[in-house]
Scaffold this active site. Structure first.
Site, PDB file in Angstrom:
ATOM      1  N   ARG A  77       0.824  -1.204   0.000  1.00 33.42           N
ATOM      2  CA  ARG A  77       0.000   0.000   0.000  1.00 33.42           C
ATOM      3  C   ARG A  77       0.859   1.256   0.000  1.00 33.42           C
ATOM      4  NH1 ARG A  77      -2.162  -3.615  -1.195  1.00 33.42           N
ATOM      5  NH2 ARG A  77      -4.047  -4.624  -0.440  1.00 33.42           N
TER       6      ARG A  77
ATOM      7  N   SER B  34     -11.239  -0.231   3.234  1.00 38.02           N
ATOM      8  CA  SER B  34     -10.493  -0.588   4.447  1.00 38.02           C
ATOM      9  C   SER B  34      -9.844   0.672   5.015  1.00 38.02           C
ATOM     10  CB  SER B  34      -9.418  -1.628   4.116  1.00 38.02           C
ATOM     11  OG  SER B  34     -10.018  -2.824   3.644  1.00 38.02           O
TER      12      SER B  34
ATOM     13  N   GLU C 209      -5.432   4.284   6.151  1.00 41.43           N
ATOM     14  CA  GLU C 209      -5.136   4.187   4.721  1.00 41.43           C
ATOM     15  C   GLU C 209      -5.604   5.404   3.952  1.00 41.43           C
ATOM     16  OE1 GLU C 209      -5.962   1.093   1.021  1.00 41.43           O
ATOM     17  OE2 GLU C 209      -5.886   0.358   3.069  1.00 41.43           O
TER      18      GLU C 209
END
Length: 381
Positions: A186, A278, A373
């Site tokens: 990520r 998420s 995130e």
């Protein structure tokens, strides 16, 4: 049986994405993001050409005006106070095929504003392998290399060959090949420019990275069967063994069904999808820290000696169940503990309070600090 042909897939032009639902006048950040929170913006600009996108960013930087470049707004949590600068929304669309002459693969070049799932649908329809497990992820193509978007055993880093960007630091268009993009879990060079960096006097850039994505080029292979299915849940759904392949259309359908059951496919009528997907990334821990977790904690050893664990497992074991926070304005999804959701009238402050509660609870229970995130615009945890 997997096909092995050099057939040339045709281009798939997509219309530009124009029109943002608003309450009249200039849209707010609530109108522009999937979490549907956030206050007013100073200025709003939609760009339908690369030249206009570059000009909008360049002019804002020259004037010292904060700039936020948005596509689908699916990875942003914006403050209730809003954003005092210019919000630039890239509404370009389309998929072009500059090179399909070699049997080894097909090149796809996609403008940053193109809806990501349209790209996946195109690839599956034209029997192009490598992004099928990334079906249903909301947002635009330009965001995918920034986050190194991934799901169900695939990441875009596996197919990205280069990214063309407007480099705000050098004030010019650059082509960044795969080897310079520094992909990680990520993460990427693009995303890391949002952090302080002694080698970059302009850092930290934000809320838009130093490198504004103009288009992304993917290198994919031709075939009727998917890449090997490495994610156990997806393999079970497809009734194949881990490591086996399945028809591309079947993989796409299975992923969409799995995501829908978890509230991860956008649906205006379903508040579980009023989220940024998420909210916390899976923590990557030193080996000794991972060993200190309970015996049944998920652990995935990485090549650099660190160990990835499961944020969802930590959240649940810290006492936060699905729907935690209900009947308040913000809660964990009733379908998946990793998503923070707007139940209809939440403000950014409500979501931030819930995020802090979950993060602090996990840290107190396990000594692990979860990282958000989404990009936080005018907000902090």
């Amino acid at each position: 049986m997997e096909l092995d042909t050099c057939a040339l897939p045709g281009p798939a032009p997509e219309p530009a994405r124009t029109g943002v639902p608003t309450h009249g006048g200039t849209p707010t950040l609530a109108d522009l993001t999937t979490l549907r929170v956030g206050g007013p913006v100073g200025r709003y600009v939609e760009t339908s050409t690369e030249a206009d996108l570059v000009a909008a960013v360049r002019e804002a930087d020259a004037a010292g005006e904060p700039v936020l470049v948005l596509g689908g707004g699916s990875n942003v949590l914006a403050a209730d106070a809003g954003f005092p600068g210019v919000v630039v929304r890239d509404v370009r669309g389309g998929v072009s095929v500059p090179d399909a002459t070699a049997c080894a693969g097909v090149t796809l070049t996609v403008p940053a504003g193109t809806v990501w799932d349209d790209v996946v649908a195109y690839a599956v329809a034209h029997e192009l392998v490598g992004v099928e497990a990334l079906s249903g992820i909301p947002g635009s193509t330009g965001a995918t290399p920034v986050q190194n978007v991934g799901a169900y055993g695939q990441e875009v880093a596996q197919t990205v060959s280069q990214v063309r960007v407007w480099d705000r630091g050098r004030r010019r268009v650059r082509t960044l090949p795969y080897v310079t993009l520094g992909f990680g879990y990520r993460s990427s060079l693009l995303k890391r420019s949002l952090r302080a960096d002694p080698s970059d006097p302009g850092a930290p850039w934000g809320p838009t990275p130093r490198y504004v994505v103009l288009d992304v080029t993917f290198q994919v292979k031709e075939g009727s069967l998917s890449a090997p299915v490495t994610y156990p849940e997806l393999a079970r759904t497809l009734d194949v063994a881990v490591g086996e392949r399945a028809p591309l259309a079947d993989v796409r359908a299975a992923v969409l069904a799995l995501r829908a059951r978890k509230g991860m496919v956008l649906d205006p009528a379903d508040h579980d999808t009023w989220s940024a997907g998420s909210f916390f990334t899976n923590p990557v821990l030193p080996a000794d820290r991972a060993a200190a977790l309970p015996d049944d904690a998920p652990r995935w050893p990485l090549d650099d000696g660190t160990v990835k664990s499961s944020a969802a497992w930590l959240i649940e074991r810290a006492g936060f169940a699905r729907g935690h926070g209900a009947p308040g304005p913000a809660s964990l999804s009733t379908k998946h503990t990793l998503a923070l959701t707007n139940r209809g009238d939440a403000r950014a402050a409500d979501l931030l309070a819930l995020a802090r509660e979950v993060r602090d609870g996990v840290r107190e229970r396990f000594g692990v600090t979860l990282e958000a995130e989404p990009v936080l615009v005018g907000a902090t945890l």
